[in-house]
Scaffold this motif. Sequence first.
Motif, PDB file in Angstrom:
ATOM      1  N   MET A   1       0.846  -1.188   0.000  1.00 15.45           N
ATOM      2  CA  MET A   1       0.000   0.000   0.000  1.00 15.45           C
ATOM      3  C   MET A   1       0.887   1.245   0.000  1.00 15.45           C
ATOM      4  N   THR A   2       0.737   2.086  -1.006  1.00 13.70           N
ATOM      5  CA  THR A   2       1.516   3.320  -1.089  1.00 13.70           C
ATOM      6  C   THR A   2       0.836   4.395  -0.255  1.00 13.70           C
ATOM      7  N   THR A   3       1.585   4.950   0.673  1.00 11.88           N
ATOM      8  CA  THR A   3       1.033   5.899   1.644  1.00 11.88           C
ATOM      9  C   THR A   3       1.730   7.247   1.511  1.00 11.88           C
ATOM     10  N   ALA A   4       0.947   8.323   1.650  1.00 10.97           N
ATOM     11  CA  ALA A   4       1.492   9.678   1.732  1.00 10.97           C
ATOM     12  C   ALA A   4       1.180  10.223   3.118  1.00 10.97           C
ATOM     13  N   TRP A   5       2.225  10.612   3.847  1.00  6.39           N
ATOM     14  CA  TRP A   5       2.051  11.204   5.178  1.00  6.39           C
ATOM     15  C   TRP A   5       2.381  12.690   5.093  1.00  6.39           C
ATOM     16  N   ALA A  24       7.788  15.890  -4.364  1.00  2.00           N
ATOM     17  CA  ALA A  24       8.045  14.490  -4.020  1.00  2.00           C
ATOM     18  C   ALA A  24       8.118  13.588  -5.245  1.00  2.00           C
ATOM     19  N   GLY A  25       7.878  14.153  -6.440  1.00  2.00           N
ATOM     20  CA  GLY A  25       8.076  13.350  -7.637  1.00  2.00           C
ATOM     21  C   GLY A  25       6.904  13.220  -8.575  1.00  2.00           C
ATOM     22  N   ALA A  26       5.761  13.820  -8.262  1.00  2.00           N
ATOM     23  CA  ALA A  26       4.634  13.766  -9.196  1.00  2.00           C
ATOM     24  C   ALA A  26       4.992  14.538 -10.468  1.00  2.00           C
ATOM     25  N   ASP A  27       4.801  13.930 -11.614  1.00  2.00           N
ATOM     26  CA  ASP A  27       5.144  14.547 -12.896  1.00  2.00           C
ATOM     27  C   ASP A  27       4.224  15.741 -13.143  1.00  2.00           C
ATOM     28  N   PRO A  28       4.754  16.964 -13.203  1.00  2.00           N
ATOM     29  CA  PRO A  28       3.893  18.137 -13.378  1.00  2.00           C
ATOM     30  C   PRO A  28       3.129  18.129 -14.696  1.00  2.00           C
ATOM     31  N   ILE A  29       3.702  17.537 -15.741  1.00  2.00           N
ATOM     32  CA  ILE A  29       3.000  17.473 -17.028  1.00  2.00           C
ATOM     33  C   ILE A  29       1.796  16.555 -16.925  1.00  2.00           C
ATOM     34  N   VAL A 244      10.511  12.288  -0.460  1.00  2.00           N
ATOM     35  CA  VAL A 244      10.068  13.330   0.457  1.00  2.00           C
ATOM     36  C   VAL A 244       9.907  14.611  -0.349  1.00  2.00           C
ATOM     37  N   GLY A 245       8.873  15.373  -0.064  1.00  2.00           N
ATOM     38  CA  GLY A 245       8.662  16.625  -0.777  1.00  2.00           C
ATOM     39  C   GLY A 245       8.255  17.739   0.168  1.00  2.00           C
ATOM     40  N   TYR A 246       8.551  18.988  -0.244  1.00  2.00           N
ATOM     41  CA  TYR A 246       8.196  20.161   0.543  1.00  2.00           C
ATOM     42  C   TYR A 246       7.452  21.142  -0.361  1.00  2.00           C
ATOM     43  N   GLY A 247       6.256  21.524   0.067  1.00  2.00           N
ATOM     44  CA  GLY A 247       5.460  22.499  -0.673  1.00  2.00           C
ATOM     45  C   GLY A 247       5.492  23.830   0.039  1.00  2.00           C
ATOM     46  N   ALA A 248       5.865  24.881  -0.680  1.00  2.00           N
ATOM     47  CA  ALA A 248       6.097  26.183  -0.063  1.00  2.00           C
ATOM     48  C   ALA A 248       4.859  27.059  -0.073  1.00  2.00           C
ATOM     49  N   GLY A 249       4.667  27.795   1.030  1.00  2.00           N
ATOM     50  CA  GLY A 249       3.730  28.898   1.042  1.00  2.00           C
ATOM     51  C   GLY A 249       4.377  30.129   0.423  1.00  2.00           C
ATOM     52  N   GLN A 261       5.372  19.298   4.570  1.00  2.00           N
ATOM     53  CA  GLN A 261       6.228  18.159   4.217  1.00  2.00           C
ATOM     54  C   GLN A 261       5.349  16.953   3.896  1.00  2.00           C
ATOM     55  N   VAL A 262       5.695  16.226   2.843  1.00  2.00           N
ATOM     56  CA  VAL A 262       5.024  14.959   2.557  1.00  2.00           C
ATOM     57  C   VAL A 262       6.084  13.873   2.433  1.00  2.00           C
TER      58      VAL A 262
END
Length: 422
Positions: A1-5, A24-29, A244-249, A261-262
Amino acid sequence: MTTAWFHCFAGTAGDMTLGSLIDAGADPIAVAEIIGRLGIDDYALMFEPVLRCGVAATHAIVVVNDHTHEHEHGHEHTHDHEHGHEHTHDHEHDPGHRPYRVIRELLMRSDLPVRVRDRALATFDALATVEGAMHRMPMLDVEFHEVGSVDAIVDIVGTCAALEVLDIDRIVCSPIAVGRGSVHAAHGELPNPAPAVAGLLAQRNAPAFGIDTRKEIATPTGVALMTALADAFEPMPAMNVRSVGYGAGTADTPGRPNVVQVVIGDELASAATGNNNAGQPVRLLEVNLDDATGEVIAHTIVALLNAGAHDAWATPIVMKKGRPAHTVHALCEPAVSQAVAAVLISETGSLGVRGTTLERWPQARAESAVVVGGHTIRIKSAAGRVKVEHDDAAAAALALGRPLREVLAEAEALGHHQEGRA
């Protein structure tokens, strides 16, 4: 099971959540292609590498109508807020105002992948339920302000699309940080966290904690994504970490990285419980009916399936005073349980819904198609069994003037042959 925290230690917002998944690696296109299926235009979606307190992150930016308007999602708001309190009188000429029924119709008629559509609907359902309660009006009549604008729709659908691109099965969230004091809106001072944020947290009984800032660090869009989609609120589960990914405000606040953080990985079986065969969590929703016709129950089952339920069915029961009745059941993902429950209530007129959390162990399956008499018929194959899509077979039988049972048998035989060659 692939989990995102999701670790919401500095709050959360829609753009931050989307940015974290891209980081975290999702293809933007691929994400942009899915959003494009909504059929809305006059916007541009960009992803910018930035630093927040020295932490490398991705900033998701939606530019609308070729303006340089960059939606700041609450971190520096001094004007109208996402939670819809700032209505103007000229709604027809204000693209920011969209009733929930319009957004729901937009999602339902779109060509989005089913899980993307269902997760987006669940998020907007959560927002509409809270707004409806706040304004004492039906949820479908709720008019969203900035949550209904193009950039917020792109944030929500884009986040759901990124989850799909990463093939996320389970979503877990930490406690959510919120601000203190009050925030300024066109109608005056509002408490921080905003009423919609507080309502969303209460709706899910979600954990939150305050930090020493007067900024609106937790926005309705971001909190709705977490409360509607999270299967659990808990510390990071045991997993083999993949990325691991970081989304900025928008703001770069001193002393605290303004990021979500994800952590994404393959979740491990719980060592504490010794459960080495944990299933996927699902919700079973039910109502008892003693005043509904068979036609209403049949229509309700179809509506539940269209709302994203894995399965829906009815069983005969006997209620008090010997009255014959039925229980209508719906089995669904936790992420869409609110949307499915809303359909169950609206279609049956029930005064309430009960629910339980279960586990399921779905068998691996593959989807393909066969051709019978020039007509394409979808099939599902699993461990030596072929299941023919009934509606496709019925349409082919009608067009060919052949008995349905013959078309079903031929499609099944072709499916077995196709599976054998694979």
